[in-house]
Design an enzyme around this catalytic site. Sequence first.
Site, PDB file in Angstrom:
ATOM      1  N   ALA A 243       0.869  -1.190   0.000  1.00 51.70           N
ATOM      2  CA  ALA A 243       0.000   0.000   0.000  1.00 51.70           C
ATOM      3  C   ALA A 243       0.899   1.231   0.000  1.00 51.70           C
ATOM      4  CB  ALA A 243      -0.962   0.001   1.191  1.00 51.70           C
TER       5      ALA A 243
ATOM      6  N   GLY B  19       6.215   8.145   1.104  1.00 54.79           N
ATOM      7  CA  GLY B  19       7.176   7.854   2.180  1.00 54.79           C
ATOM      8  C   GLY B  19       7.997   6.620   1.842  1.00 54.79           C
ATOM      9  N   HIS B  20       7.311   5.560   1.403  1.00 59.15           N
ATOM     10  CA  HIS B  20       8.021   4.343   1.013  1.00 59.15           C
ATOM     11  C   HIS B  20       8.944   4.618  -0.180  1.00 59.15           C
ATOM     12  CE1 HIS B  20       4.112   2.557   2.630  1.00 59.15           C
ATOM     13  NE2 HIS B  20       5.011   1.970   3.398  1.00 59.15           N
TER      14      HIS B  20
ATOM     15  N   GLY C 238      11.965   4.147   7.882  1.00 61.02           N
ATOM     16  CA  GLY C 238      11.493   5.505   8.112  1.00 61.02           C
ATOM     17  C   GLY C 238      11.531   5.891   9.579  1.00 61.02           C
TER      18      GLY C 238
ATOM     19  N   SER D 112       0.917   7.681   5.685  1.00 66.14           N
ATOM     20  CA  SER D 112       0.778   6.340   6.253  1.00 66.14           C
ATOM     21  C   SER D 112      -0.236   5.577   5.425  1.00 66.14           C
ATOM     22  CB  SER D 112       0.266   6.439   7.700  1.00 66.14           C
ATOM     23  OG  SER D 112      -0.209   5.171   8.139  1.00 66.14           O
TER      24      SER D 112
ATOM     25  N   ARG E 254      -2.286   3.695   6.549  1.00 66.52           N
ATOM     26  CA  ARG E 254      -3.528   3.693   7.343  1.00 66.52           C
ATOM     27  C   ARG E 254      -4.324   4.990   7.194  1.00 66.52           C
ATOM     28  NH1 ARG E 254      -0.218   0.348  11.142  1.00 66.52           N
ATOM     29  NH2 ARG E 254      -1.264  -1.667  11.266  1.00 66.52           N
TER      30      ARG E 254
END
Length: 291
Positions: free
Chosen positions: A40, A44-45, A155, A193, A195
Amino acid sequence: MSAALPSQPAIAETVAALRAIVRGYRAAGETVALVPTMGALHEGHLQLVREGRKRADRAIATIFVNPTQFGPNEDFARYPRDRDGDLAKLASAGASAVFLPTVETMYPSGFATTVSVAGLTEGLCGAYRPGHFAGVATVVTKLLMQALPDVALFGEKDYQQLQVIRRFVRDLDIPVEIQGVPTIREADGLALSSRNAYLTPAERAVAPLLHALLDEIAEKLQAGQDAAPLLEAGMGRLGEAGFGPVQYLAFVDADTLQPMGRADRPGRLLVAAYLGKTRLIDNIAVPPRGA
Ligand code: AMP
């Protein structure tokens, strides 16, 4: 003229296939960065992948929603999954390969070993998610041993996790450099995130308070104020804004994660709070006063 499409990453679904890919890179004299994720994917990833590319010739991402780091009442079953979208994003960020193991590959029948880190895992998220960090430490140990990269990137968004990983890598002499990467945020400060996708529009509007509050408290700590009353008032502010339960709002030593009363050495301000059904975490650095 059409823009060149990014080349598709190689896909490995078994440990043997992953190791064959790494062997190929090594045979060509190339260094390897590993970016473990649960998929997902967001910016950031992808930033971890880009940082990996700066530090090594090849970046390999792993996507594995690790069941052992979820508690019985947590969101394992409904955790967002988007294999095709993730692969396209990884291609555009320059990942050379993606490891997509199954649960059976990671935890074959009879699996009986756990990596657990004492001390660092007892407070903060560890107090509310029993077994979580043992699940993380075990799966990250396996991923590091499976790929044996030169460097692995994580992170700062999950700051306690990063400290736990640094600790067991040192304790177990795992020959991999651990590199932390600053948190990527939305324009309004909300930490990216996977989430965040759970948030309703009304919750999404309130969520940036988490980071704004951390900034505000950090400024006061740096001006010399005591932590305890600031944290208590901060908990109240979150409650009034609709967060709840607020699991913790804490000011701790940046290395040991032990509570701190004043900004007299490098500190970290961390928060975990529910907003509706979604558990959000965030943290920022608090450099020592006068630094
Ligand atoms: P996850 O897929 O949530 O397990 O995260 C995989 C990696 O991405 C972990 O090292 C996280 O700390 C990192 N990560 C997640 N969100 C962010 C973010 N907003 N900025 C930077 N890194 C992040």
